[in-house]
Design a protein around this motif. Sequence first.
Motif, PDB file in Angstrom:
ATOM      1  N   LEU A  96       0.853  -1.187   0.000  1.00  0.00           N
ATOM      2  CA  LEU A  96       0.000   0.000   0.000  1.00  0.00           C
ATOM      3  C   LEU A  96       0.884   1.229   0.000  1.00  0.00           C
ATOM      4  CD1 LEU A  96      -3.173  -0.095   0.439  1.00  0.00           C
ATOM      5  CD2 LEU A  96      -1.998  -2.197   1.062  1.00  0.00           C
ATOM      6  N   MET A  97       0.502   2.244  -0.755  1.00  0.00           N
ATOM      7  CA  MET A  97       1.298   3.469  -0.768  1.00  0.00           C
ATOM      8  C   MET A  97       0.438   4.671  -0.409  1.00  0.00           C
ATOM      9  SD  MET A  97       3.627   5.117  -3.786  1.00  0.00           S
ATOM     10  CE  MET A  97       4.856   3.824  -3.786  1.00  0.00           C
ATOM     11  N   HIS A  98       0.966   5.479   0.497  1.00  0.00           N
ATOM     12  CA  HIS A  98       0.278   6.711   0.867  1.00  0.00           C
ATOM     13  C   HIS A  98       1.209   7.883   0.578  1.00  0.00           C
ATOM     14  CE1 HIS A  98      -1.159   9.690   4.098  1.00  0.00           C
ATOM     15  NE2 HIS A  98      -2.016   9.727   3.099  1.00  0.00           N
ATOM     16  N   ILE A  99       0.695   8.865  -0.143  1.00  0.00           N
ATOM     17  CA  ILE A  99       1.483  10.068  -0.386  1.00  0.00           C
ATOM     18  C   ILE A  99       1.091  11.084   0.693  1.00  0.00           C
ATOM     19  CG2 ILE A  99       1.959  11.956  -2.001  1.00  0.00           C
ATOM     20  CD1 ILE A  99       3.106   9.166  -2.796  1.00  0.00           C
ATOM     21  N   ARG A 121       9.371   5.668   2.958  1.00  0.00           N
ATOM     22  CA  ARG A 121       9.340   5.202   4.341  1.00  0.00           C
ATOM     23  C   ARG A 121       8.497   3.934   4.370  1.00  0.00           C
ATOM     24  NH1 ARG A 121       7.103   8.857   8.143  1.00  0.00           N
ATOM     25  NH2 ARG A 121       5.995   9.960   6.490  1.00  0.00           N
ATOM     26  N   VAL A 122       9.069   2.878   4.912  1.00  0.00           N
ATOM     27  CA  VAL A 122       8.392   1.583   4.898  1.00  0.00           C
ATOM     28  C   VAL A 122       8.150   1.130   6.330  1.00  0.00           C
ATOM     29  CG1 VAL A 122       8.561  -0.819   4.134  1.00  0.00           C
ATOM     30  CG2 VAL A 122       9.544   1.016   2.730  1.00  0.00           C
ATOM     31  N   LEU A 123       6.926   0.741   6.631  1.00  0.00           N
ATOM     32  CA  LEU A 123       6.572   0.338   7.997  1.00  0.00           C
ATOM     33  C   LEU A 123       7.273  -0.968   8.366  1.00  0.00           C
ATOM     34  CD1 LEU A 123       4.874   0.900  10.527  1.00  0.00           C
ATOM     35  CD2 LEU A 123       3.031  -0.428   9.481  1.00  0.00           C
ATOM     36  N   ILE A 145      13.600   4.093   6.495  1.00  0.00           N
ATOM     37  CA  ILE A 145      13.845   4.740   5.204  1.00  0.00           C
ATOM     38  C   ILE A 145      14.346   3.701   4.207  1.00  0.00           C
ATOM     39  CG2 ILE A 145      15.189   6.507   3.977  1.00  0.00           C
ATOM     40  CD1 ILE A 145      13.357   7.813   5.942  1.00  0.00           C
ATOM     41  N   GLN A 146      13.755   3.696   3.038  1.00  0.00           N
ATOM     42  CA  GLN A 146      14.195   2.766   2.000  1.00  0.00           C
ATOM     43  C   GLN A 146      14.645   3.572   0.781  1.00  0.00           C
ATOM     44  OE1 GLN A 146      11.306   1.027  -0.680  1.00  0.00           O
ATOM     45  NE2 GLN A 146      11.962  -1.022  -0.076  1.00  0.00           N
ATOM     46  N   GLU A 147      15.917   3.367   0.386  1.00  0.00           N
ATOM     47  CA  GLU A 147      16.438   4.052  -0.800  1.00  0.00           C
ATOM     48  C   GLU A 147      16.386   3.084  -1.976  1.00  0.00           C
ATOM     49  OE1 GLU A 147      17.851   7.211  -0.748  1.00  0.00           O
ATOM     50  OE2 GLU A 147      18.183   7.572   1.393  1.00  0.00           O
ATOM     51  N   VAL A 164       5.252   4.947   2.544  1.00  0.00           N
ATOM     52  CA  VAL A 164       4.844   6.356   2.564  1.00  0.00           C
ATOM     53  C   VAL A 164       5.847   7.181   1.747  1.00  0.00           C
ATOM     54  CG1 VAL A 164       4.411   8.366   4.034  1.00  0.00           C
ATOM     55  CG2 VAL A 164       3.731   6.089   4.802  1.00  0.00           C
ATOM     56  N   GLY A 165       5.311   8.052   0.911  1.00  0.00           N
ATOM     57  CA  GLY A 165       6.165   8.922   0.104  1.00  0.00           C
ATOM     58  C   GLY A 165       5.837  10.385   0.381  1.00  0.00           C
ATOM     59  N   GLN A 166       6.815  11.247   0.150  1.00  0.00           N
ATOM     60  CA  GLN A 166       6.620  12.667   0.445  1.00  0.00           C
ATOM     61  C   GLN A 166       7.577  13.511  -0.392  1.00  0.00           C
ATOM     62  OE1 GLN A 166       7.487  14.175   4.556  1.00  0.00           O
ATOM     63  NE2 GLN A 166       5.258  14.459   4.547  1.00  0.00           N
ATOM     64  N   ASN A 167       7.128  14.697  -0.792  1.00  0.00           N
ATOM     65  CA  ASN A 167       8.026  15.621  -1.478  1.00  0.00           C
ATOM     66  C   ASN A 167       8.755  16.455  -0.415  1.00  0.00           C
ATOM     67  OD1 ASN A 167       9.373  17.441  -3.077  1.00  0.00           O
ATOM     68  ND2 ASN A 167       7.634  17.806  -4.449  1.00  0.00           N
ATOM     69  N   VAL A 168       9.812  15.876   0.116  1.00  0.00           N
ATOM     70  CA  VAL A 168      10.547  16.495   1.224  1.00  0.00           C
ATOM     71  C   VAL A 168      11.142  17.836   0.800  1.00  0.00           C
ATOM     72  CG1 VAL A 168      12.431  16.130   2.862  1.00  0.00           C
ATOM     73  CG2 VAL A 168      11.075  14.182   2.064  1.00  0.00           C
ATOM     74  N   GLU A 169      11.648  17.840  -0.419  1.00  0.00           N
ATOM     75  CA  GLU A 169      12.302  19.033  -0.971  1.00  0.00           C
ATOM     76  C   GLU A 169      11.334  20.224  -1.021  1.00  0.00           C
ATOM     77  OE1 GLU A 169      16.105  20.072  -2.656  1.00  0.00           O
ATOM     78  OE2 GLU A 169      15.346  18.506  -1.342  1.00  0.00           O
ATOM     79  N   ALA A 170      10.160  19.998  -1.615  1.00  0.00           N
ATOM     80  CA  ALA A 170       9.181  21.087  -1.753  1.00  0.00           C
ATOM     81  C   ALA A 170       8.738  21.598  -0.387  1.00  0.00           C
ATOM     82  CB  ALA A 170       7.973  20.606  -2.554  1.00  0.00           C
ATOM     83  N   LEU A 171       8.589  20.681   0.571  1.00  0.00           N
ATOM     84  CA  LEU A 171       8.170  21.091   1.914  1.00  0.00           C
ATOM     85  C   LEU A 171       9.255  21.936   2.574  1.00  0.00           C
ATOM     86  CD1 LEU A 171       6.455  17.794   3.130  1.00  0.00           C
ATOM     87  CD2 LEU A 171       5.333  20.008   2.756  1.00  0.00           C
ATOM     88  N   LYS A 172      10.501  21.512   2.358  1.00  0.00           N
ATOM     89  CA  LYS A 172      11.621  22.238   2.954  1.00  0.00           C
ATOM     90  C   LYS A 172      11.710  23.654   2.376  1.00  0.00           C
ATOM     91  CE  LYS A 172      16.028  21.251   2.274  1.00  0.00           C
ATOM     92  NZ  LYS A 172      17.068  20.237   1.954  1.00  0.00           N
TER      93      LYS A 172
END
Lengths: 615, 297
Positions: B58-61, B130-132, B141-143, B87-95
């Motif tokens: 399952l993926m949550h943005i 981010r993986v539970l 964190i998963q790269e 879980v995914g996120q636009n870390v850059e844009a938030l920063k």
Amino acid sequence: MVQLKEKEIKEKSGTVSQRELQKMNIVIIGHVDHGKSTLVGRLLADTHSLPEGKLEEVKARCAKNARPFEYAFLLDALKDEQAQGITIDSARCFFRSDKREYILIDAPGHIEFLKNMVSGAARAEAAVLLIDAHEGIQENSRRHGYLLSMLGIRQIVVAVNKMDLVDYSQDVFNKVQQEYTEFLSQIQIRAEHFIPVSARNGDLIADRQKNMDWYEGPTILQALDEFQKEAAPVDQPLRLPVQDIYKFTSQNDDRRIVAGQIETGQVHVGDEVIFYPSKKRSKVASIEAFNTPVQTESFAGQSVGVTLAEQIYIQPGEIMFRADEPAPKTSTQLKINLFWLGKEPMIFNKRYLLKLGTSRVPVWLRKINTVLDASELSTELNRRHIERHDVAECVLETLKPVAFDLTTEIAQTGRFVLIDNYQIAGGGVVLDMATDQIDLTAEHVQQRERNWRRSRITSHLRQSRIDQQSTLVIISGPAGIGKSEIAQLLEEKLFDAGKQVYYLGLQNSLLGIDSDLSNENLRDEYIRRLGETSHLFTDAGLILIATVSDLAEYELNVLKTLNQPSDTLVVGLGSKTLSAGLLDLELSSAASTEKAATRVADMLTERRYLPEYYL
Amino acid sequence: MTQTMTQLDALEAQSVYILREAYRSFKDLVMLWSIGKDSTVLLWLARKAFFGHVPIPLMHIDTNFKIPAMIEYRDRFAKEWKLNMIVGQNVEALKNKQTFPDGGLDRIGCCKKLKSEALKHTLSGEWPRRVLNHQTCEYDIQENGQAFTGVIVGARADEEGSRSKERYFSPRDRQNDWDIAEQPPEMWNQFNTDFAPGTHIRIHPLLDWTELNIWQYIERENIPIIDLYFDKGDGKRYRSLGCAPCTGQVDSTAKNVSEIIAELESGRFANIAERSGRQQDAEDGGGLETLRRDGYM
């Protein structure tokens, strides 16, 4: 703001099934510009099914762009479509009458988008076909009619539209009705009603105005409500195309579940069932489901899962049916009716993929009987390929047997699609099993033997030196029953007796020659490679011993054919998947390894594969 | 047992069939879970299809603007139902504060950054996920994760115009583009489950469901649904869930599922778009079309 009182809410919240309205998919079809989108827009507007402000919004947008407002714009929600003024895809809209809930599928009439029309129509239970009274019957009026018949849609209403452009003339209407009735009768369709309408003015759509007093039949809305909901085909023989086999062992779940959607018929716990094309048998042990009470039966329409009393190896794509009901057909040759939608024409000697039920099998076009121009209903003979939008009667040949029914017997398992270049490029129905059976594997072996480069050391020379007759011995039976132990002991016995023998274990094949195999077609390719490998061993004069779990009859045929000219012997170990007539030796699963190996060795001696073998 | 199927039975059977078809056909499959009612029903249908298990990740943005209760709810059921939760996120844009309203962007621009772009790069595996971890109950964190090429989405055809043109299996090309005119056909229960290298597929098992069907099914199955959909005494509730700054409530006193069903059946909302509380739609003249072409779900 409307406040629902508690009592009202209570009254409304009975059980879900009480509150559920019937739902029906209707497709609206016809030639381009004959007014399909306008009719749908009008139906939505006149039944007050549009979101608040939508009508005003579209009207305002038209005014802003200095374009006259049309009801069709309501549906053409996408910018592209308004620019071109034609429906590109089948848009779905929802509305309710007093009787039920409808999904209207507005299918494009432009020839370019026939595949979208098919997608729309294939989901429908009934159809409204529009003909422009002014323009009369056009190419796609006929073509769409023909496709409806092939898609299996039997309930049709014909709307003769734009009556306002012909002064609401009864004569014009009658002429269209007569001509189109004639056409429909050629393709075994009878329209429920012909209705004269003006979609633009909303005449005889949901309301009745004064312009066509001569017409006494139903409005479009009334005609929709007259359509009958087709009952699920529970009374036909069971057909459960196997979609997948699940075992979620890592989640501590040991159930082995055969999953699929029941197309027709019903199944009960305890039913004796057979799978085609493998012809394997078992018994339904349980019906599995999540978050429901325990079930003991399932029926057409349901997506189910069953477990079997005996663990047999079956593959996705097989059809499960009941032993006490008529069986489906199984063949590699299908006589079909096909409509082709691919960009590229369908040609001979090209590999396509056939999807029928849940099976996915490589397929070739073998013969074109006739090609029909669906718009004119004229036929052409002697065609060498099938063009886009052609309807053709032809013969297909599959790489391995598929299970199916004739469309006249069970429609659901008598239809299919063809994949070309990763996309669905055609669809059709099965008319018959073709009689002139060609065996692709046999054809291949003939060619292989003809062109085989032989050295001066022939297989016969090799065999006489070591005094044995080369052969493939297959030990088949359920997984985990001890086949490989017997095979290894047999190998030892023969080796000790001075024979040239090799045991080829499954594990070793998978590690090496089959290490590239993955996913669904693993089994078929594994069998093919085993057959070709066996041929090399037996050509070298050896006795090869191999084990295969739950060998199916057609798989055995492939192995035997590929291993030619050497012989193939089959030993069944506690197996019920192959009928006794196909086995050279049948062993009880209770037999000790020692006894079983001895009996196989004895058989080889008796049959003179080992002339001087003594224990 | 009667041998007739209700409308909900038929919808369920079809969606289950589609989910199984997707699972059978695509190795790199993922399901989007927005925590809203539709994708939660979809998740429930997956449990139906796979007999209590959810073998699809399952993926949550997470836009970081989600209502906090949504994140709590997500993590609770991810643990309870043993979900492979990503879980995914636009870390850059938030920063860099490329957001709305506290940054320099308008609503649509913000959606593009925090949803479309985050989704695209999280799906492809280019951005960290981010993986539970079910052992520690924390997200690792998963790269360089695997690229997902089959994406299951809870879109419904009755939501707004552009969604009514989707197929159950909709191919998207390398650029994520959706060529509406060139979609291959679908007929009967046969879908486009083959696809050319470099393209991917969106799968829509809920296409034929309506808003009412969703709530009826939630009631029938007793699916735990986030309580933001219910009025908690102030006469307001959410009808559609999104980010806090762009999601408005509707006037309603429906306090539970059966009251929502009664409210929908009363026709009170019949003429108000379901997403009317979602303010980015209003800014996009063609409905959601601009965003959807860009990969918005």
